[in-house]
Design a protein around this motif. Sequence first.
Motif, PDB file in Angstrom:
ATOM      1  N   ILE A 328       0.858  -1.183   0.000  1.00  0.00           N
ATOM      2  CA  ILE A 328       0.000   0.000   0.000  1.00  0.00           C
ATOM      3  C   ILE A 328       0.893   1.233   0.000  1.00  0.00           C
ATOM      4  N   ILE A 329       0.613   2.167  -0.909  1.00  0.00           N
ATOM      5  CA  ILE A 329       1.307   3.449  -0.954  1.00  0.00           C
ATOM      6  C   ILE A 329       0.334   4.518  -0.459  1.00  0.00           C
ATOM      7  N   PHE A 330       0.663   5.151   0.657  1.00  0.00           N
ATOM      8  CA  PHE A 330      -0.216   6.167   1.230  1.00  0.00           C
ATOM      9  C   PHE A 330       0.182   7.562   0.748  1.00  0.00           C
ATOM     10  N   VAL A 331      -0.810   8.312   0.290  1.00  0.00           N
ATOM     11  CA  VAL A 331      -0.615   9.697  -0.131  1.00  0.00           C
ATOM     12  C   VAL A 331      -1.539  10.589   0.691  1.00  0.00           C
ATOM     13  N   ARG A 332      -1.250  11.897   0.649  1.00  0.00           N
ATOM     14  CA  ARG A 332      -1.997  12.818   1.491  1.00  0.00           C
ATOM     15  C   ARG A 332      -3.268  13.331   0.829  1.00  0.00           C
ATOM     16  N   SER A 333      -3.299  13.360  -0.507  1.00  0.00           N
ATOM     17  CA  SER A 333      -4.430  13.974  -1.190  1.00  0.00           C
ATOM     18  C   SER A 333      -4.862  13.157  -2.403  1.00  0.00           C
ATOM     19  N   ARG A 334      -6.078  13.446  -2.872  1.00  0.00           N
ATOM     20  CA  ARG A 334      -6.584  12.781  -4.067  1.00  0.00           C
ATOM     21  C   ARG A 334      -5.752  13.153  -5.284  1.00  0.00           C
ATOM     22  N   ASN A 335      -5.277  14.408  -5.339  1.00  0.00           N
ATOM     23  CA  ASN A 335      -4.462  14.824  -6.477  1.00  0.00           C
ATOM     24  C   ASN A 335      -3.163  14.032  -6.543  1.00  0.00           C
ATOM     25  N   SER A 336      -2.539  13.829  -5.376  1.00  0.00           N
ATOM     26  CA  SER A 336      -1.316  13.025  -5.349  1.00  0.00           C
ATOM     27  C   SER A 336      -1.601  11.590  -5.770  1.00  0.00           C
ATOM     28  N   ALA A 337      -2.738  11.057  -5.324  1.00  0.00           N
ATOM     29  CA  ALA A 337      -3.109   9.692  -5.696  1.00  0.00           C
ATOM     30  C   ALA A 337      -3.278   9.575  -7.204  1.00  0.00           C
TER      31      ALA A 337
END
Length: 475
Positions: A328-337
Amino acid sequence: MYSLSNSNSTMTHPNLFLVPHAVHRNDAVPSTLGLDLNIAALNIHRENMFLDDPEDFSITIVGDTLYSWAGTFEDMELSPEVIRALYLNMGYRRPSKIQAITLPMILTPPYKDLVAQAHNGTGKTTCFGLGMLGRIDPNLKAPQALCICPTRELAIQILELLQRMGMYTGIKIECAVPSLTANSTPVRDRAPVTAHIVIGTSGTVHKLMSYKKLGVSRLKVLVFDEADHMLAEDGFRDDSLRIKKEIDKFSPHCQVLLFSATFNEMITKFIPRVMKDHNKLFLKKEELSLEAVKQYKVYCADELTKIDVIMLIKTKIFELGANIGQRIIFVRSRNSAKMLHEELVGDGYSVTTIHGALSVEDRDKIVKEFKGGLTRVLISTDLLARGFDQQQVNCVVNYDLPIKRGTSEPDYELYLHRCGRAGRFWSKGSVFNLLCLDTDKLVMEKIEHYYNIQVPEVKISEQAFEGALKAAGLL
């Protein structure tokens, strides 16, 4: 108050202690459903009733009622049907330490409220799940237990777990989450809920209660899972408090159970507002660092370097398949995802991405495919940081470190929850934290100081990442 550890117990409270029960020797247990359970025939190992699981942590319990340490599931107030499911469907041999301690506290009259903190992956969901199943009268066709949790995904996961544990009981369980389709039956037109146990998100549960479709007059148990988030100001506190207030009107003696891997100071002060006379079970802060998981930090020159690092470690993480399991790669925002998804897919790699802006149909499909092993790499916002249970995940990448909303301060609890997605149930796991800004470095330093840990650096090279995976026991 007293502390309990693997090796010894030191009692400092004169009215609270745990003692191991004798193991029951009766082979056959009568079943109300005609499913006689022959315990001896199941060949369950009982060689260590003191539960020497590899859970090397200290437990602090506060309360004034005597309880017994439950060495086996037969020592608990559980039906033969539930015990059968634990052995045959779940593959359990004996309770974990958290289960051995908390279940007698939940299932023993006078059914006092309980605040319980436990590591991710130690079986806390099974604790409150068995607590609910153990209080149900299957002959009473009405809601008797209610569990509130923060996300649709977690509610469905808990539902599936309880269905497996309650398979032979005749207990009906229903999920109360936002509807999948726009043309689904409106709440005001649906039939009243008759399921014995309801698992749901706070908004949907409150809506059902507002329309008088979910009656609470016969409710015996109320559970808040991920309670630190459910009762936080920026979480679901308003709906949670409304639900609790309504229950107090009709079931004032309903037992309240708060479960989470973390409890911050604000929540600890807030607990008296939702609980009466209650027991507490806590872990020391320094025991929350998840030593089973190897954590690393990777310094990146800029944002593009983070993507380059993901591309680099794919040769050691993405392409090792069965050796590494799922990631799992966790990002802070939907844009980053979205950006990271496009970069990886554009480079020819199969990944899936989940965040709160997706439709519930897409979210359910993505989770189902990931849990079924059809996809190996999942990019996620913090939608899946809490409670998401997939034992095959043993590598987490923090593309962005978690920070508190509107600040540059670390979200310590969320960092712990993210790390907890790897190394479930004490299997090996690794966490890679990608840092590029000065603020990233400061956030990482604060996390290290808070948990009293030193996270080693991994240089950006294939050899260094291979060494890190070997140190984590994954190669």
